[in-house]
Design an enzyme around this catalytic site. Structure first.
Site, PDB file in Angstrom:
ATOM      1  N   ASN A  13       0.894  -1.165   0.000  1.00 48.55           N
ATOM      2  CA  ASN A  13       0.000   0.000   0.000  1.00 48.55           C
ATOM      3  C   ASN A  13       0.932   1.214   0.000  1.00 48.55           C
ATOM      4  OD1 ASN A  13      -2.722   1.050   2.241  1.00 48.55           O
ATOM      5  ND2 ASN A  13      -2.430   1.421   0.084  1.00 48.55           N
ATOM      6  N   ASN A  66      -6.366  10.684  -1.552  1.00 48.61           N
ATOM      7  CA  ASN A  66      -6.364   9.406  -2.252  1.00 48.61           C
ATOM      8  C   ASN A  66      -5.999   9.593  -3.722  1.00 48.61           C
ATOM      9  OD1 ASN A  66      -7.082   7.572  -0.194  1.00 48.61           O
ATOM     10  ND2 ASN A  66      -9.246   8.118  -0.367  1.00 48.61           N
ATOM     11  N   CYS A  75      -5.653   6.494   7.607  1.00 47.98           N
ATOM     12  CA  CYS A  75      -5.133   5.361   6.844  1.00 47.98           C
ATOM     13  C   CYS A  75      -4.125   4.631   7.710  1.00 47.98           C
ATOM     14  CB  CYS A  75      -4.484   5.838   5.546  1.00 47.98           C
ATOM     15  SG  CYS A  75      -3.676   4.514   4.633  1.00 47.98           S
ATOM     16  N   ASN A 164     -12.013   5.574   9.887  1.00 45.91           N
ATOM     17  CA  ASN A 164     -12.729   5.636   8.618  1.00 45.91           C
ATOM     18  C   ASN A 164     -13.667   4.430   8.554  1.00 45.91           C
ATOM     19  OD1 ASN A 164     -10.801   3.671   8.218  1.00 45.91           O
ATOM     20  ND2 ASN A 164      -9.840   4.620   6.452  1.00 45.91           N
ATOM     21  N   ASN A 197     -15.343   1.526   2.795  1.00 43.22           N
ATOM     22  CA  ASN A 197     -14.287   0.559   2.501  1.00 43.22           C
ATOM     23  C   ASN A 197     -14.866  -0.829   2.759  1.00 43.22           C
ATOM     24  OD1 ASN A 197     -11.783   2.454   2.331  1.00 43.22           O
ATOM     25  ND2 ASN A 197     -12.761   3.034   4.254  1.00 43.22           N
ATOM     26  N   GLU A 215     -10.821  -0.335  -1.339  1.00 41.88           N
ATOM     27  CA  GLU A 215     -10.743   0.892  -0.555  1.00 41.88           C
ATOM     28  C   GLU A 215     -11.523   2.024  -1.212  1.00 41.88           C
ATOM     29  OE1 GLU A 215      -7.357   2.234   1.604  1.00 41.88           O
ATOM     30  OE2 GLU A 215      -6.162   0.509   0.961  1.00 41.88           O
ATOM     31  N   CYS A 224      -4.616  -2.776   3.684  1.00 44.16           N
ATOM     32  CA  CYS A 224      -5.365  -1.687   4.315  1.00 44.16           C
ATOM     33  C   CYS A 224      -5.304  -1.909   5.822  1.00 44.16           C
ATOM     34  CB  CYS A 224      -6.811  -1.660   3.826  1.00 44.16           C
ATOM     35  SG  CYS A 224      -7.838  -0.411   4.644  1.00 44.16           S
TER      36      CYS A 224
END
Length: 279
Positions: A13, A66, A75, A164, A197, A215, A224
């Site tokens: 990621n 993003n 994140c 999130n 997500n 995501e 993630c």
């Protein structure tokens, strides 16, 4: 003016890290972030992370754009990368192994471990429908094993906010999921007013989960961190896994713990510098 950057990844990621400590506003626009994240015509990344001055007594502030220009609250892989980046920036002047970082999803505390891994106190999971947010239950109720119709199929989902929003569903075989087609349908489902997500989880053992993720704002990624945390919480809530487990993602494993003592979630994993450059 040239802007220096460092590329980092956490289990694949990947992020472009910018030293933004001289200003409380990001030095790049969302449109510029989209260009930089382009894997053919830019640097290539899942997002751009800015290290800004701290707020409300924290050491630093993290903001993220993003690859589609949207701004998530938090994140998990990104904050591990930010911790490594901050240690690089501080160099010999660094006098601490942990940072209190202000994010749109709350204050997070990453700790640099002696083995090169980063352990992050991800805080308390938020479980009420109004905190996700989702319309799958009344705002003051939890969303645990609730049916959701997506693409002509009924999925049993559990929702968790880890800074999130996440929707977790348990499946027999994560490899069989057609993520590219089903992922956007979950993300843009009307039950999730701020999008979502989505994690697809295969329980191999009570202490070992396999995960694939779509995501919000980034699509398919190799890992993630907040999703791994949310998935373990969902597994505990549904009785499918222990409070400490390895979550295996396409990019590699994360160690996740939902502490019985303080009810906080802890994530441990790598953050690796790839290269540096100037824009």
């Amino acid at each position: 003016m040239a802007i220096e950057f460092t590329k980092y990844h956490g289990l694949g990621n990947d992020f472009i890290l910018i030293d933004n400590r001289s200003s409380s506003l990001p030095v790049l626009t969302p449109e510029q972030a989209i260009q930089l994240c382009d894997r053919h015509f830019g640097i290539g990344a899942d997002g751009v992370i800015f290290a800004l001055p701290g707020e409300n007594g924290t050491d630093y502030t993290m903001r993220i754009f993003n690859s589609d220009g949207s701004e998530p609250e938090m994140c998990g892989n990104g904050i591990r990368c930010l911790a490594g980046f901050l240690a690089d920036l501080e160099g010999q002047s660094r006098n601490k192994d942990s940072y209190r970082i202000h994010t749109l999803g709350g204050v997070m505390t990453p700790q640099l471990l002696s083995d090169g891994l980063v352990k992050v106190d991800m805080g308390l999971p938020r479980l009420l429908a109004g905190e996700i947010p989702t319309t799958l239950a009344p705002v003051e109720e939890k969303v645990i094993s609730v049916p959701l119709e997506v693409a002509g199929k009924t999925w049993e989902v559990t929702c968790v906010n880890m800074g999130n929003p996440h929707c977790i569903t348990f499946v027999e075989d994560v490899a069989a999921i057609e993520l590219e087609s089903i992922g956007p349908k979950f993300e843009h489902h009307p039950a999730f007013p701020q999008r979502i997500n989505t994690e697809f989880i295969q329980v191999v053992r009570r202490d070992y989960l396999k995960m694939r993720v779509w995501e919000r704002g980034a699509g398919i990624t190799l890992a993630c961190g907040t999703g791994a945390c949310a998935s373990l919480v969902a597994g505990v809530l549904t009785g499918k896994c222990d409070r400490t487990a390895t979550v295996e993602l396409p990019g590699g494993p994360l160690q996740i713990e939902w502490s019985e003592i303080d009810q906080r979630v802890y994530m441990t994993g790598p953050a690796e510098r790839v290269f540096t450059g100037k824009l």
